[in-house]
Design a protein around this motif. Structure first.
Motif, short mmCIF file in Angstrom:
data_model
loop_
_atom_site.label_atom_id
_atom_site.label_comp_id
_atom_site.label_asym_id
_atom_site.label_seq_id
_atom_site.Cartn_x
_atom_site.Cartn_y
_atom_site.Cartn_z
N VAL A 178 0.79 -1.13 0.06
CA VAL A 178 0.05 0.09 -0.11
C VAL A 178 0.85 1.17 -0.05
CG1 VAL A 178 -1.60 1.25 1.20
CG2 VAL A 178 -2.11 -1.03 1.04
N VAL A 179 1.93 1.10 0.86
CA VAL A 179 2.65 2.36 0.96
C VAL A 179 3.44 2.80 -0.38
CG1 VAL A 179 4.83 3.21 2.11
CG2 VAL A 179 2.96 2.30 3.50
N GLN A 180 4.09 1.36 -1.06
CA GLN A 180 4.62 1.57 -2.13
C GLN A 180 3.97 2.22 -3.21
OE1 GLN A 180 4.57 -0.05 -5.23
NE2 GLN A 180 6.44 1.25 -6.01
N HIS A 181 2.54 1.71 -3.34
CA HIS A 181 1.69 2.02 -4.35
C HIS A 181 1.19 3.54 -4.18
CE1 HIS A 181 -1.68 1.97 -7.09
NE2 HIS A 181 -2.53 2.28 -6.22
N MET A 182 0.95 4.08 -3.04
CA MET A 182 0.65 5.50 -2.86
C MET A 182 1.64 6.18 -2.99
SD MET A 182 -2.70 5.14 -2.17
CE MET A 182 -2.88 6.79 -1.61
N ASN A 183 2.78 6.10 -2.87
CA ASN A 183 3.91 6.86 -3.10
C ASN A 183 4.35 6.92 -4.63
OD1 ASN A 183 4.23 7.75 -0.35
ND2 ASN A 183 5.39 6.14 0.08
N ALA A 184 4.16 5.73 -5.21
CA ALA A 184 4.81 5.86 -6.43
C ALA A 184 3.55 6.45 -7.43
CB ALA A 184 4.98 4.15 -6.90
N ASP A 185 2.45 5.88 -7.31
CA ASP A 185 1.52 6.02 -8.27
C ASP A 185 0.18 7.05 -7.86
OD1 ASP A 185 2.54 4.15 -9.89
OD2 ASP A 185 1.19 2.52 -8.94
N HIS A 186 0.25 7.38 -6.59
CA HIS A 186 -0.63 8.47 -6.11
C HIS A 186 -0.17 9.54 -5.10
CE1 HIS A 186 -3.76 6.00 -7.87
NE2 HIS A 186 -3.18 4.87 -7.27
N ALA A 187 0.98 10.00 -5.47
CA ALA A 187 1.89 10.99 -4.72
C ALA A 187 1.06 12.21 -4.53
CB ALA A 187 3.17 11.49 -5.31
N ASP A 188 0.24 12.82 -5.68
CA ASP A 188 -0.69 13.88 -5.48
C ASP A 188 -1.67 13.83 -4.29
OD1 ASP A 188 0.97 15.13 -7.31
OD2 ASP A 188 -0.52 14.77 -9.01
N ALA A 189 -2.52 12.53 -4.26
CA ALA A 189 -3.25 12.25 -3.43
C ALA A 189 -2.72 12.45 -1.87
CB ALA A 189 -3.74 10.81 -3.37
N VAL A 190 -1.52 11.65 -1.86
CA VAL A 190 -0.81 11.90 -0.45
C VAL A 190 -0.80 13.14 0.08
CG1 VAL A 190 1.10 11.07 0.86
CG2 VAL A 190 0.22 9.57 -0.57
N ARG A 191 0.06 14.13 -1.02
CA ARG A 191 0.12 15.43 -0.42
C ARG A 191 -1.21 16.19 -0.37
NH1 ARG A 191 4.28 14.96 -4.45
NH2 ARG A 191 2.77 15.79 -6.23
#
Length: 237
Positions: free
Chosen positions: A164-177
């Motif tokens: 989950v962490v790898q996927h969110m940071n690699a593919d959804h960095a905008d969402a995390v920010r």
């Protein structure tokens, strides 16, 4: 139910914070000894520590593993007695599992500078009881099973966390920010997800920490994904 709500609030407080007061019995006589410590949480919500063998609390638990950890969000209140705090009681023992190491260093990355020193080791508290005080006349005792995440859910989340962490940071960095900027109102930065569990996700940017809490606990990859997608949509509403 009020008790269920208090149990949830207690667990969330432990996950949200990363520092507490550890009480142990002095090995040379048993007198109470309290020390400020940093901690992370395992997937059940139990505290994880990195201790030096030279520290008094480490020597104390080697002689008597019983300990308690006070976690609070009250000290900055005008009247601290009105703020929430929780005392976890149990035993603290050395833990060499990779999960313990990974979760502690994800929560406290600066500790990587000394984590491999010969006299340092990771420890886990096995929680047995907890005392929650939510303010005046709001004190409740809980057995561990009432505040900890169920083992089955914890195991499921431990198995999917890295993905989950790898996927969110690699593919959804905008969402995390966007989680940090829009939902948590944190200052802009290079926010990244560093961990996730059934109750929320840990975010970090330039040494700053933020906790993204879910409205309801997630139990597996589907509920985790659905919750993160819904939160991302909320950032654009």
């Amino acid at each position: 139910m009020p008790e269920r709500r208090n149990a949830d609030l207690a667990r969330l407080l432990v996950r949200r914070r990363g520092v507490g007061m550890l009480a142990t019995a002095m090995a040379d006589g048993g007198a109470p000894y309290a020390s400020l410590v940093t901690y992370a949480c395992d997937h059940r919500g139990q505290p994880l520590f990195l201790f030096s063998g030279l520290s008094d609390h480490t020597k104390n638990i080697a002689a008597d593993a019983r300990a308690s950890l006070l976690v609070e969000n009250a000290a900055r209140n005008r009247n601290p007695q009105t703020g929430p705090r929780l005392t976890l009681m149990g035993t603290v023992k050395r833990d060499r599992s990779p999960e313990t190491r990974d979760r502690f260093l994800a929560r406290h990355p600066d500790a990587a500078l000394y984590a491999d020193f010969p006299d340092f080791g990771f420890f886990r508290m096995t929680v047995e009881r907890a005392h929650w005080v939510g303010g005046f006349a709001r004190a409740v005792w809980f057995e561990a099973k009432h505040i900890l995440t169920p083992r089955k859910t914890a195991d499921e989340m431990a198995a999917i966390e890295a993905g989950v962490v790898q996927h969110m940071n690699a593919d959804h960095a905008d969402a995390v920010r966007a989680y940090a900027d829009s939902l948590l109102r944190r200052r802009p930065g290079n926010w990244r997800m560093t961990g996730c569990d059934s109750d929320g996700a840990d975010l970090m940017a330039d040494g700053r920490y933020a906790r993204l809490e879910y409205d309801n606990p997630v139990t597996d990859s589907k509920t985790c994904r659905d919750t993160l997608v819904a939160l991302a949509r909320n950032t654009t509403d």
